[in-house]
Design a protein around this motif. Sequence first.
Motif, PDB file in Angstrom:
ATOM      1  N   GLY A 196       0.800  -1.215   0.000  1.00  0.00           N
ATOM      2  CA  GLY A 196       0.000   0.000   0.000  1.00  0.00           C
ATOM      3  C   GLY A 196       0.837   1.271   0.000  1.00  0.00           C
ATOM      4  N   ASP A 197       0.306   2.327  -0.602  1.00  0.00           N
ATOM      5  CA  ASP A 197       0.959   3.635  -0.520  1.00  0.00           C
ATOM      6  C   ASP A 197       0.968   4.118   0.922  1.00  0.00           C
ATOM      7  OD1 ASP A 197       1.111   3.510  -3.237  1.00  0.00           O
ATOM      8  OD2 ASP A 197       0.192   5.452  -3.607  1.00  0.00           O
ATOM      9  N   ASN A 198      -0.112   3.827   1.619  1.00  0.00           N
ATOM     10  CA  ASN A 198      -0.220   4.162   3.038  1.00  0.00           C
ATOM     11  C   ASN A 198      -0.902   3.008   3.741  1.00  0.00           C
ATOM     12  OD1 ASN A 198       0.114   5.919   5.281  1.00  0.00           O
ATOM     13  ND2 ASN A 198      -2.031   6.494   5.159  1.00  0.00           N
ATOM     14  N   ARG A 199      -0.487   2.745   4.989  1.00  0.00           N
ATOM     15  CA  ARG A 199      -1.087   1.644   5.762  1.00  0.00           C
ATOM     16  C   ARG A 199      -1.614   2.198   7.070  1.00  0.00           C
ATOM     17  NH1 ARG A 199       4.425   1.220   4.461  1.00  0.00           N
ATOM     18  NH2 ARG A 199       4.893  -0.553   3.111  1.00  0.00           N
ATOM     19  N   MET A 200      -2.882   1.928   7.334  1.00  0.00           N
ATOM     20  CA  MET A 200      -3.525   2.373   8.572  1.00  0.00           C
ATOM     21  C   MET A 200      -3.926   1.125   9.347  1.00  0.00           C
ATOM     22  SD  MET A 200      -5.751   5.584   7.084  1.00  0.00           S
ATOM     23  CE  MET A 200      -6.014   6.278   8.705  1.00  0.00           C
ATOM     24  N   ILE A 201      -3.303   0.920  10.494  1.00  0.00           N
ATOM     25  CA  ILE A 201      -3.457  -0.342  11.227  1.00  0.00           C
ATOM     26  C   ILE A 201      -4.005  -0.093  12.622  1.00  0.00           C
ATOM     27  CG2 ILE A 201      -2.276  -2.391  12.087  1.00  0.00           C
ATOM     28  CD1 ILE A 201      -0.125  -1.880   9.938  1.00  0.00           C
ATOM     29  N   SER A 202      -5.187  -0.616  12.873  1.00  0.00           N
ATOM     30  CA  SER A 202      -5.749  -0.635  14.221  1.00  0.00           C
ATOM     31  C   SER A 202      -5.943  -2.070  14.701  1.00  0.00           C
ATOM     32  CB  SER A 202      -7.095   0.103  14.241  1.00  0.00           C
ATOM     33  OG  SER A 202      -6.935   1.466  13.905  1.00  0.00           O
ATOM     34  N   GLY A 203      -5.988  -3.028  13.776  1.00  0.00           N
ATOM     35  CA  GLY A 203      -6.141  -4.435  14.115  1.00  0.00           C
ATOM     36  C   GLY A 203      -4.805  -5.114  14.353  1.00  0.00           C
ATOM     37  N   ARG A 204      -4.791  -6.453  14.233  1.00  0.00           N
ATOM     38  CA  ARG A 204      -3.592  -7.236  14.554  1.00  0.00           C
ATOM     39  C   ARG A 204      -2.911  -7.740  13.282  1.00  0.00           C
ATOM     40  NH1 ARG A 204      -5.451 -11.473  19.093  1.00  0.00           N
ATOM     41  NH2 ARG A 204      -7.189 -11.749  17.654  1.00  0.00           N
ATOM     42  N   VAL A 205      -1.594  -7.613  13.271  1.00  0.00           N
ATOM     43  CA  VAL A 205      -0.775  -8.069  12.152  1.00  0.00           C
ATOM     44  C   VAL A 205       0.209  -9.104  12.686  1.00  0.00           C
ATOM     45  CG1 VAL A 205       0.892  -7.397  10.379  1.00  0.00           C
ATOM     46  CG2 VAL A 205      -0.990  -5.855  10.972  1.00  0.00           C
ATOM     47  N   GLY A 206       0.290 -10.260  12.017  1.00  0.00           N
ATOM     48  CA  GLY A 206       1.169 -11.318  12.500  1.00  0.00           C
ATOM     49  C   GLY A 206       1.783 -12.130  11.374  1.00  0.00           C
ATOM     50  N   VAL A 207       2.916 -12.756  11.659  1.00  0.00           N
ATOM     51  CA  VAL A 207       3.628 -13.556  10.661  1.00  0.00           C
ATOM     52  C   VAL A 207       4.011 -14.916  11.239  1.00  0.00           C
ATOM     53  CG1 VAL A 207       4.578 -11.519   9.518  1.00  0.00           C
ATOM     54  CG2 VAL A 207       5.900 -12.628  11.320  1.00  0.00           C
ATOM     55  N   HIS A 208       4.308 -15.848  10.358  1.00  0.00           N
ATOM     56  CA  HIS A 208       4.907 -17.123  10.745  1.00  0.00           C
ATOM     57  C   HIS A 208       5.591 -17.718   9.523  1.00  0.00           C
ATOM     58  CE1 HIS A 208       1.706 -19.384   8.738  1.00  0.00           C
ATOM     59  NE2 HIS A 208       0.814 -18.669   9.395  1.00  0.00           N
ATOM     60  N   ARG A 257       3.038 -23.371  13.025  1.00  0.00           N
ATOM     61  CA  ARG A 257       1.888 -23.598  13.894  1.00  0.00           C
ATOM     62  C   ARG A 257       1.728 -22.525  14.957  1.00  0.00           C
ATOM     63  NH1 ARG A 257      -1.583 -26.723  11.284  1.00  0.00           N
ATOM     64  NH2 ARG A 257      -0.627 -28.637  10.515  1.00  0.00           N
ATOM     65  N   ARG A 258       2.611 -21.516  14.921  1.00  0.00           N
ATOM     66  CA  ARG A 258       2.510 -20.419  15.867  1.00  0.00           C
ATOM     67  C   ARG A 258       2.283 -19.127  15.082  1.00  0.00           C
ATOM     68  NH1 ARG A 258       4.483 -21.698  20.952  1.00  0.00           N
ATOM     69  NH2 ARG A 258       4.966 -19.513  21.404  1.00  0.00           N
ATOM     70  N   LEU A 259       2.065 -18.052  15.788  1.00  0.00           N
ATOM     71  CA  LEU A 259       1.839 -16.764  15.142  1.00  0.00           C
ATOM     72  C   LEU A 259       2.570 -15.690  15.941  1.00  0.00           C
ATOM     73  CD1 LEU A 259       0.239 -15.316  12.846  1.00  0.00           C
ATOM     74  CD2 LEU A 259      -1.508 -14.828  14.571  1.00  0.00           C
ATOM     75  N   ARG A 260       3.386 -14.921  15.272  1.00  0.00           N
ATOM     76  CA  ARG A 260       4.144 -13.830  15.897  1.00  0.00           C
ATOM     77  C   ARG A 260       3.442 -12.511  15.585  1.00  0.00           C
ATOM     78  NH1 ARG A 260       7.240  -9.863  17.144  1.00  0.00           N
ATOM     79  NH2 ARG A 260       9.490 -10.138  17.496  1.00  0.00           N
ATOM     80  N   LEU A 261       2.721 -11.981  16.585  1.00  0.00           N
ATOM     81  CA  LEU A 261       2.057 -10.704  16.393  1.00  0.00           C
ATOM     82  C   LEU A 261       3.083  -9.585  16.477  1.00  0.00           C
ATOM     83  CD1 LEU A 261      -1.200 -11.168  18.510  1.00  0.00           C
ATOM     84  CD2 LEU A 261      -0.940 -11.338  16.033  1.00  0.00           C
TER      85      LEU A 261
END
Length: 357
Positions: A196-208, A257-261
């Motif tokens: 995105g050109d701009n990112r507006m984040i109020s929720g949860r972002v996670g990777v694995h 099997r895990r999630l890194r927020l």
Amino acid sequence: MAAILALSACQPSSPPGDSAPDAQAQAPGSEPPAGSDPGKPPAEDPTSGAISTEPMAPTAPDSGLPTDWPLAKVSSGTARISCQADYNTEQGDGEPLESLAFFSVVDALSPCQKGGVLRLRYEGKIASDFTDLVVRVSDIAARMGIEKRILDIDSAGGQVEDAIKAGDAIGATRWTIWVREDSVCHSACVFVLGAGDNRMISGRVGVHRIIRMSSTATTRSELNQELRGVYTRVKDYLERNGVAVAVADLMMTVPNRRLRLLSKNELQEYGLDGTNAAQDDLDRLQLMRRCGEDFVQRRDAFMRRFDIDCKAPNADLDAMQACGLALRERYQFPDGKCPADSPFSEFDRTEEASAAP
């Protein structure tokens, strides 16, 4: 947030909808139930695939595509079209969009043409039909001159290659990505967020960790060899979108099997929150030529103050918007010479459209 071009009918080199790869890498995942430990395994994504080994160049939707698009529909989630930047209005999340036929998309976006604002709400998996959705909506929005485009996303992940293709289309057509307070962006969704050109984040972002569900590896060495090409491609994608390659490292080390927020500080440190650094460099050069050095300096000062004053932890979109709109006057926005390039110009266009007879 985008603008209106007439519906032309030029012949493209290739039609949309033919983006399904022969093989895909998957980053499955889902939001942990409320009150659960984020470190516990997310629900398994039942689909599988392997990423192709051929180099993948950045993709973008063709403008001027013919009207005989290949058949496609939204099947991996739900999509809705709204002509308002926020969902706390009578329109809510807007009207459902399932068919991705040419005139179905035209009909869905036509109400947004007057105000020049489009919000695409998507809830579901990142898959080839999501890529078709982004490409086709972007194409029609460009033809109609809808310049302000928001992807309002809630996704627990899906196919990495489809996320990268969708991300390249997003990066070529100027979208804001919004993860609102009741939404998540996990796993492969992070690639979409990064574009995105701009990112507006109020929720949860996670990777694995990315996994090849069709892998034939029997040793760690074989598995590592298979994933090396995936890792290289992911790093290249992150770099061209101004995102730290450290995100790729996290995706190789956090068990599937895990999630890194990611915390708010990490999102900013990794280049996943706020303005896209790569796009910002390009915009600065173009704005300097079009609007002058003073405009760029005031815009930069506004954005720094907006990040400090308006992007408080857990702030919802309404609060951030109200804060930003109030802040504009201090920096002499909207600008008389370049009103459309001024911060939050989409709200000026919305108000003008509402006031028109």
